[in-house]
Design a protein around this motif. Structure first.
Motif, mmCIF file in Angstrom:
data_model
loop_
_atom_site.group_PDB
_atom_site.id
_atom_site.type_symbol
_atom_site.label_atom_id
_atom_site.label_comp_id
_atom_site.label_asym_id
_atom_site.label_seq_id
_atom_site.Cartn_x
_atom_site.Cartn_y
_atom_site.Cartn_z
ATOM 1 N N THR A 135 -14.809 -6.484 12.515
ATOM 2 C CA THR A 135 -14.494 -5.259 13.264
ATOM 3 C C THR A 135 -13.367 -4.474 12.619
ATOM 4 O OG1 THR A 135 -15.100 -6.444 15.298
ATOM 5 C CG2 THR A 135 -13.910 -4.358 15.546
ATOM 6 N N LYS A 136 -12.326 -5.173 12.187
ATOM 7 C CA LYS A 136 -11.159 -4.553 11.551
ATOM 8 C C LYS A 136 -10.657 -5.481 10.445
ATOM 9 C CE LYS A 136 -9.740 -0.898 14.225
ATOM 10 N NZ LYS A 136 -9.297 0.438 13.740
ATOM 11 N N GLY A 137 -9.939 -4.920 9.475
ATOM 12 C CA GLY A 137 -9.321 -5.759 8.456
ATOM 13 C C GLY A 137 -8.180 -6.567 9.043
ATOM 14 N N LEU A 138 -8.290 -7.894 8.950
ATOM 15 C CA LEU A 138 -7.285 -8.795 9.527
ATOM 16 C C LEU A 138 -6.343 -9.281 8.430
ATOM 17 C CD1 LEU A 138 -9.672 -10.880 11.826
ATOM 18 C CD2 LEU A 138 -8.286 -8.887 12.453
ATOM 19 N N GLY A 139 -5.085 -8.900 8.510
ATOM 20 C CA GLY A 139 -4.104 -9.240 7.490
ATOM 21 C C GLY A 139 -4.013 -10.713 7.145
ATOM 22 N N PRO A 140 -4.027 -11.629 8.126
ATOM 23 C CA PRO A 140 -3.921 -13.049 7.791
ATOM 24 C C PRO A 140 -5.135 -13.609 7.056
ATOM 25 C CG PRO A 140 -3.318 -12.642 10.078
ATOM 26 C CD PRO A 140 -3.946 -11.391 9.575
ATOM 27 N N ALA A 141 -6.284 -12.912 7.113
ATOM 28 C CA ALA A 141 -7.516 -13.424 6.499
ATOM 29 C C ALA A 141 -8.252 -12.280 5.802
ATOM 30 C CB ALA A 141 -8.402 -14.069 7.563
ATOM 31 N N TRP A 233 -3.006 3.819 11.876
ATOM 32 C CA TRP A 233 -1.550 3.753 11.703
ATOM 33 C C TRP A 233 -0.922 2.752 12.657
ATOM 34 C CZ3 TRP A 233 1.893 4.932 15.592
ATOM 35 C CH2 TRP A 233 1.408 5.651 16.685
ATOM 36 N N VAL A 234 -1.570 2.507 13.792
ATOM 37 C CA VAL A 234 -1.098 1.471 14.722
ATOM 38 C C VAL A 234 -1.545 0.098 14.240
ATOM 39 C CG1 VAL A 234 -1.256 0.575 17.078
ATOM 40 C CG2 VAL A 234 -1.050 3.046 16.692
ATOM 41 N N TRP A 235 -2.812 0.003 13.824
ATOM 42 C CA TRP A 235 -3.373 -1.292 13.421
ATOM 43 C C TRP A 235 -2.587 -1.924 12.275
ATOM 44 C CZ3 TRP A 235 -6.767 -4.565 15.530
ATOM 45 C CH2 TRP A 235 -7.245 -5.621 14.732
ATOM 46 N N ARG A 236 -2.222 -1.106 11.286
ATOM 47 C CA ARG A 236 -1.562 -1.699 10.122
ATOM 48 C C ARG A 236 -0.154 -2.201 10.429
ATOM 49 N NH1 ARG A 236 -2.340 3.676 8.032
ATOM 50 N NH2 ARG A 236 -0.494 4.999 8.325
ATOM 51 N N ARG A 237 0.393 -1.845 11.596
ATOM 52 C CA ARG A 237 1.716 -2.323 11.983
ATOM 53 C C ARG A 237 1.680 -3.540 12.919
ATOM 54 N NH1 ARG A 237 2.195 3.009 10.838
ATOM 55 N NH2 ARG A 237 4.175 3.761 9.979
ATOM 56 N N LEU A 238 0.470 -3.945 13.331
ATOM 57 C CA LEU A 238 0.374 -5.057 14.267
ATOM 58 C C LEU A 238 0.719 -6.383 13.587
ATOM 59 C CD1 LEU A 238 -2.924 -4.222 16.235
ATOM 60 C CD2 LEU A 238 -0.553 -3.895 16.976
#
Length: 245
Positions: A135-141, A233-238
């Motif tokens: 669904t979205k790019g997940l930073g940890p994976a 812009w919100v997602w990349r700061r989560l």
């Protein structure tokens, strides 16, 4: 008699879906890299099960699939369950590349092989386990979420291709949340964990109804609907990185 192929049937969701299909009277070819784990299915349903070793990362994968399909006598359903995934915030190269090899290259190899077979044999149904992680790019994976998005898009593209070619090939993109299998047995905390038996039952419902996309379960349908609405812009700061417990 209904005939199907299940890849990744040696454990987890693949094993549970195989059990439900066999109980429903299907004749199955079940495959994985570890064939000894498939013997339990063969012992319980000896007249309904053919076993084969198939490695989705091997160039031989398509030939192995066609051989198994020949033993079963056809392929009305192709159920694809293989996949790997790791949290990799340090971006270790080996983890990223092996994830792409299995989840992107292996997926393309085997889904494509099933499509080509069905295109020449009167159609069928391709159902594949992808993930909510697409669904979205997940930073940890990073590689895991990217390859799952690839899988989502690939199935969507093949669905359009089949329709444009007038082929009676149906698709079901199955997107579970976190399932209590070996895939997430890495010491990290995962919220709203699902039981594989319940997931398998919901998958059977989705296949029976010929659903195009099934997010499992209702809680994850709400979560992913919310995720899609979060601005970039919100997602990349989560702060998504989870801590070991």
């Amino acid at each position: 008699m209904k005939k199907g192929i299940v890849l990744g049937a040696s454990s987890g969701i693949g094993m549970e879906v195989s059990r439900l299909l066999l109980a429903d009277g299907w004749t199955l070819g079940v495959a994985s890299r570890r064939t000894h784990l498939l013997q339990e299915l063969k012992d319980q349903w000896p007249s309904q099960v053919e076993v084969a070793a198939i490695d989705v990362t091997s160039d031989d994968g398509e030939r192995q699939l066609l051989e198994l399909t020949g033993k079963v006598g056809g392929m009305d359903l192709f159920f694809y369950a293989p996949g790997i995934g790791h949290q990799n915030p340090s971006l270790e190269a080996g983890i990223e590349m092996s994830t792409v090899e299995t989840n992107a290259l292996g997926f393309t190899r085997m889904i494509g092989a099933a499509y080509r077979y069905m295109a020449g044999h009167g159609g069928g149904h391709i159902a594949a386990i992808t993930s909510i992680a697409g669904t979205k790019g997940l930073g940890p994976a990073p590689s895991y979420s990217a390859t799952k998005a690839f899988q989502n898009t690939y199935l969507q593209a093949l669905e359009q291709l089949a329709n444009s070619q007038g082929l009676p090939i149906r698709f079901t993109d199955i997107r579970p949340g976190f399932v209590d299998t070996a895939l997430i047995a890495d010491g990290n905390h995962y919220p709203m964990t699902l039981q594989k038996e319940a997931v398998a039952r919901e998958i059977m419902t989705a296949i029976g109804r010929r659903q195009h996309i099934r997010v499992i379960d209702w809680r994850w349908r709400i979560v992913t609907a919310f995720w899609r609405r979060i601005p970039r812009w919100v997602w990349r700061r989560l702060p998504l990185t989870s801590k070991k417990t």
